[in-house]
Design a protein around this motif. Structure first.
Motif, PDB file in Angstrom:
ATOM      1  N   UNK A  37       0.815  -1.218   0.000  1.00  0.00           N
ATOM      2  CA  UNK A  37       0.000   0.000   0.000  1.00  0.00           C
ATOM      3  C   UNK A  37       0.850   1.271   0.000  1.00  0.00           C
ATOM      4  N   UNK A  38       1.831   1.347   0.869  1.00  0.00           N
ATOM      5  CA  UNK A  38       2.615   2.580   0.982  1.00  0.00           C
ATOM      6  C   UNK A  38       4.017   2.453   0.373  1.00  0.00           C
ATOM      7  N   UNK A  39       4.239   1.497  -0.500  1.00  0.00           N
ATOM      8  CA  UNK A  39       5.560   1.270  -1.103  1.00  0.00           C
ATOM      9  C   UNK A  39       5.762   2.149  -2.335  1.00  0.00           C
ATOM     10  N   UNK A  40       7.017   2.270  -2.727  1.00  0.00           N
ATOM     11  CA  UNK A  40       7.393   2.977  -3.959  1.00  0.00           C
ATOM     12  C   UNK A  40       8.218   2.017  -4.817  1.00  0.00           C
ATOM     13  N   UNK A  41       8.490   2.446  -6.038  1.00  0.00           N
ATOM     14  CA  UNK A  41       9.231   1.592  -6.969  1.00  0.00           C
ATOM     15  C   UNK A  41      10.627   1.256  -6.447  1.00  0.00           C
ATOM     16  N   UNK A  42      11.250   2.179  -5.722  1.00  0.00           N
ATOM     17  CA  UNK A  42      12.602   1.943  -5.198  1.00  0.00           C
ATOM     18  C   UNK A  42      12.624   0.782  -4.204  1.00  0.00           C
ATOM     19  N   UNK A  43      11.523   0.565  -3.477  1.00  0.00           N
ATOM     20  CA  UNK A  43      11.453  -0.573  -2.557  1.00  0.00           C
ATOM     21  C   UNK A  43      11.536  -1.898  -3.331  1.00  0.00           C
ATOM     22  N   UNK A  44      10.861  -1.957  -4.463  1.00  0.00           N
ATOM     23  CA  UNK A  44      10.906  -3.149  -5.297  1.00  0.00           C
ATOM     24  C   UNK A  44      12.271  -3.385  -5.903  1.00  0.00           C
ATOM     25  N   UNK A  45      12.908  -2.298  -6.349  1.00  0.00           N
ATOM     26  CA  UNK A  45      14.254  -2.427  -6.931  1.00  0.00           C
ATOM     27  C   UNK A  45      15.228  -2.949  -5.884  1.00  0.00           C
ATOM     28  N   UNK A  46      15.144  -2.431  -4.658  1.00  0.00           N
ATOM     29  CA  UNK A  46      16.050  -2.874  -3.596  1.00  0.00           C
ATOM     30  C   UNK A  46      15.826  -4.346  -3.256  1.00  0.00           C
ATOM     31  N   UNK A  47      14.559  -4.754  -3.158  1.00  0.00           N
ATOM     32  CA  UNK A  47      14.261  -6.153  -2.823  1.00  0.00           C
ATOM     33  C   UNK A  47      14.682  -7.094  -3.949  1.00  0.00           C
ATOM     34  N   UNK A  48      14.420  -6.716  -5.191  1.00  0.00           N
ATOM     35  CA  UNK A  48      14.799  -7.566  -6.322  1.00  0.00           C
ATOM     36  C   UNK A  48      16.304  -7.685  -6.495  1.00  0.00           C
ATOM     37  N   UNK A  49      17.014  -6.582  -6.307  1.00  0.00           N
ATOM     38  CA  UNK A  49      18.475  -6.609  -6.416  1.00  0.00           C
ATOM     39  C   UNK A  49      19.083  -7.463  -5.316  1.00  0.00           C
ATOM     40  N   UNK A  50      18.577  -7.331  -4.098  1.00  0.00           N
ATOM     41  CA  UNK A  50      19.089  -8.145  -2.986  1.00  0.00           C
ATOM     42  C   UNK A  50      18.832  -9.621  -3.239  1.00  0.00           C
ATOM     43  N   UNK A  51      17.673  -9.946  -3.779  1.00  0.00           N
ATOM     44  CA  UNK A  51      17.345 -11.349  -4.060  1.00  0.00           C
ATOM     45  C   UNK A  51      18.231 -11.914  -5.170  1.00  0.00           C
ATOM     46  N   UNK A  52      18.489 -11.130  -6.191  1.00  0.00           N
ATOM     47  CA  UNK A  52      19.318 -11.606  -7.304  1.00  0.00           C
ATOM     48  C   UNK A  52      20.775 -11.767  -6.891  1.00  0.00           C
ATOM     49  N   UNK A  53      21.274 -10.893  -6.033  1.00  0.00           N
ATOM     50  CA  UNK A  53      22.674 -10.964  -5.614  1.00  0.00           C
ATOM     51  C   UNK A  53      22.907 -12.010  -4.537  1.00  0.00           C
ATOM     52  N   UNK A  54      21.861 -12.468  -3.907  1.00  0.00           N
ATOM     53  CA  UNK A  54      21.967 -13.449  -2.834  1.00  0.00           C
ATOM     54  C   UNK A  54      22.484 -14.795  -3.338  1.00  0.00           C
ATOM     55  N   UNK A  55      22.289 -15.088  -4.606  1.00  0.00           N
ATOM     56  CA  UNK A  55      22.653 -16.397  -5.146  1.00  0.00           C
ATOM     57  C   UNK A  55      24.068 -16.456  -5.691  1.00  0.00           C
ATOM     58  N   UNK A  56      24.821 -15.392  -5.613  1.00  0.00           N
ATOM     59  CA  UNK A  56      26.188 -15.395  -6.116  1.00  0.00           C
ATOM     60  C   UNK A  56      26.256 -14.958  -7.563  1.00  0.00           C
ATOM     61  N   UNK A  57      27.004 -15.702  -8.380  1.00  0.00           N
ATOM     62  CA  UNK A  57      27.257 -15.278  -9.757  1.00  0.00           C
ATOM     63  C   UNK A  57      26.445 -16.047 -10.790  1.00  0.00           C
ATOM     64  N   UNK A  58      25.394 -16.723 -10.378  1.00  0.00           N
ATOM     65  CA  UNK A  58      24.600 -17.481 -11.349  1.00  0.00           C
ATOM     66  C   UNK A  58      23.853 -16.528 -12.273  1.00  0.00           C
ATOM     67  N   UNK A  59      23.376 -15.401 -11.756  1.00  0.00           N
ATOM     68  CA  UNK A  59      22.723 -14.370 -12.557  1.00  0.00           C
ATOM     69  C   UNK A  59      23.605 -13.136 -12.480  1.00  0.00           C
ATOM     70  N   UNK A  60      24.469 -12.992 -13.469  1.00  0.00           N
ATOM     71  CA  UNK A  60      25.464 -11.928 -13.460  1.00  0.00           C
ATOM     72  C   UNK A  60      24.888 -10.647 -14.055  1.00  0.00           C
TER      73      UNK A  60
END
Length: 139
Positions: free
Chosen positions: A70-93
């Motif tokens: 409800x009170x989120x902005x696009x930057x919240x999604x970018x931060x969550x998606x980037x953290x999730x993608x980087x959590x796995x190491x170098x599989x998704x470079x």
């Protein structure tokens, strides 16, 4: 009775001893092994590419879930998606997360590249998730 020519007798004797097949296993290995290695590397490359796609999908879902609140902005999604993608190491470079949030929908696109084993194989991965924004409607 006619005499057999001498060279035919020699050829027959060589065939019986298996001399005509000498070195055939080496030639077979030279033909078959590169093909087997090629098939193996293509299968492994396909598995790595599919795994990178799954990671991109998970990152896009994570970004969507963070950006749809409800009170989120696009930057919240970018931060969550980037953290999730980087959590796995170098599989998704080189993962890039793009969030487009309007009043009613959120669209998240995650792009990146998978590691390559097969030269010339395009390993670009892109996944998109779209859905509604969480809204509060007065009764």
């Amino acid at each position: 009775m006619a005499r057999r020519p001498r060279f035919r007798t020699t050829l027959t004797a060589l065939r019986r001893e298996g001399a005509s097949e000498r070195g055939s296993q080496t030639v077979e290995a030279l033909i078959v092994l590169p093909i087997l290695f090629g098939v193996f590397f293509v299968i492994v490359q396909g598995a790595v590419w599919l795994h990178a796609g799954n990671i991109a999908q998970a990152a896009a879902s994570s970004a969507y879930n963070a950006a749809r609140l409800y009170d989120a902005v696009a930057a919240d999604g970018v931060a969550a998606g980037t953290a999730s993608a980087q959590q796995t190491g170098t599989v998704l470079d080189g993962a890039v997360v793009v969030v487009d949030r309007t009043m009613t929908t959120v669209t998240v696109t995650v792009t990146g590249t998978a590691p390559t084993l097969v030269p010339g194989w395009d390993t670009q991965v892109e996944r998109t998730v779209s859905g509604p924004v969480e809204r509060w409607i007065a009764p």
